[in-house]
Design a protein around this motif. Sequence first.
Motif, PDB file in Angstrom:
ATOM      1  N   GLY A 110       0.818  -1.215   0.000  1.00 24.66           N
ATOM      2  CA  GLY A 110       0.000   0.000   0.000  1.00 24.66           C
ATOM      3  C   GLY A 110       0.849   1.261   0.000  1.00 24.66           C
ATOM      4  O   GLY A 110       0.560   2.220  -0.726  1.00 24.66           O
ATOM      5  N   ILE A 111       1.919   1.254   0.804  1.00 22.41           N
ATOM      6  CA  ILE A 111       2.796   2.435   0.860  1.00 22.41           C
ATOM      7  C   ILE A 111       3.530   2.627  -0.460  1.00 22.41           C
ATOM      8  O   ILE A 111       3.593   3.735  -1.015  1.00 22.41           O
ATOM      9  N   PHE A 112       4.104   1.543  -0.999  1.00 23.41           N
ATOM     10  CA  PHE A 112       4.818   1.640  -2.275  1.00 23.41           C
ATOM     11  C   PHE A 112       3.892   2.116  -3.392  1.00 23.41           C
ATOM     12  O   PHE A 112       4.264   2.938  -4.231  1.00 23.41           O
ATOM     13  N   ALA A 113       2.670   1.577  -3.410  1.00 22.59           N
ATOM     14  CA  ALA A 113       1.728   1.938  -4.464  1.00 22.59           C
ATOM     15  C   ALA A 113       1.317   3.402  -4.368  1.00 22.59           C
ATOM     16  O   ALA A 113       1.082   4.062  -5.390  1.00 22.59           O
ATOM     17  N   GLU A 114       1.229   3.923  -3.138  1.00 24.57           N
ATOM     18  CA  GLU A 114       0.839   5.323  -2.962  1.00 24.57           C
ATOM     19  C   GLU A 114       1.907   6.267  -3.491  1.00 24.57           C
ATOM     20  O   GLU A 114       1.600   7.288  -4.102  1.00 24.57           O
ATOM     21  N   TYR A 115       3.181   5.929  -3.285  1.00 23.12           N
ATOM     22  CA  TYR A 115       4.270   6.824  -3.690  1.00 23.12           C
ATOM     23  C   TYR A 115       4.760   6.559  -5.111  1.00 23.12           C
ATOM     24  O   TYR A 115       5.346   7.441  -5.741  1.00 23.12           O
TER      25      TYR A 115
END
Length: 423
Positions: free
Chosen positions: A184-189
């Motif tokens: 989720g974090i990687f996809a957001e950034y």
Amino acid sequence: MNSDGKDEEMPPAQDVKTSKAAIPGQKDYLRRGTGAYRRASFALFLSGFSTFSLLYCVQPLLPVFSREFSVSPAESSLSLSLSTGFLAIAIVCAAAVSEGLGRRSLMSISLVGAAVLTIATAFAPNWHLLLVIRALQGLVLGGVPAVAMAYLAEEVDPRGLGATMGLYVGGTAFGGMSGRVLTGIFAEYFSWRPALFLIGAIGLAAAIGFIALLPPSRNFLRRPGLDPRFHARAWLGHLRNPALPFIFAIAFLAMGSFVTIYNYAGFRLVAPPYGLNQTELGLIFTVYLFGIGAASIGGLLGDRIGHFPVLLFGLALTAAGSALTLFAPLPSIILGITVLTTGFFMSHSIASGLVGKLAFGNKGHASSIYMLAYYVGSSLIGSAGGWFFAVEGWTAVVFFTLAMLGLAFMSACVAQHFARRKP
């Protein structure tokens, strides 16, 4: 292959001297306090981490897939359900394959293959190919969970098995959390493709660490070729064991209850009066950290005070956590999910260790039935919980899970009764 039928060469001299010298007819176990024992424990932690991070990494991406490929939410969920479905099938087959290929070899191939397939998912040009890759990934990952349990049961001194099994289950908890949160974090950034590539790269690094650290098998005897009658007899033999079917029932009931709470708590918390956004909802997965500690502590306590008392306590704790979510305040709900997670992973680490202790030979087959029950419970009970939620809301979901956990508690009591009679 050695003349004694083992699937690996004996470990180097410095590892041999850390345990008792091999004596004909005596098991050469990995013993607590030795370097080989510590390496095996950490290697199995890495395998659990890699397996479950790669398996669940797509869960936070389901809304993204729906937009990216113009599919419905139900269709987007196939990217996870196909993997878990094929994993359940593969687990049964993995026990048979590992008898000829070897425990260590099969786990190594599975971890590397699953990581490479995750990286390939990042380059999938269309939805259907993405689903094919995810299905293959579930099939490949089936070579890890049941075989890891069998390796530990065969190679680790029974007096230290609970602690090692707890560390392995802790790795699965950490992987399940990391796969969801980090993606989720990687996809957001970045975007979903770099996110899956990075998760696959992390999984590949964990697989390499696993291969480098895991000691060769010492007590496994290879069975070349595929003998269907042998495997059928092995599975039926475990089902005739008076205690084991009740341990399998615990896997089915406890995992199904755990997944039901996690599946439908999100629907409750995004609705009024809570109105959590997706980021806030995703942070709830960090309570898996309590599961990591609970799995390790549960294993240690089981080795010291007895496995069944800890199993019963863990199931009671799971039920208490489920009941706490009935209260309306948000802190009470989060506390309930935390307690539920703690109790579940404590129970799972003990129950999975008991499979190896109670099985009479062919431990890989026993582990495969346990893991099959585990994933079928996740699918069937998790889906049934949705019907209760749609008809009567959250209260019905909680009472449904409490009924399942009550059955699990009774199964543990019956298994304990039969285990005491074990010759």
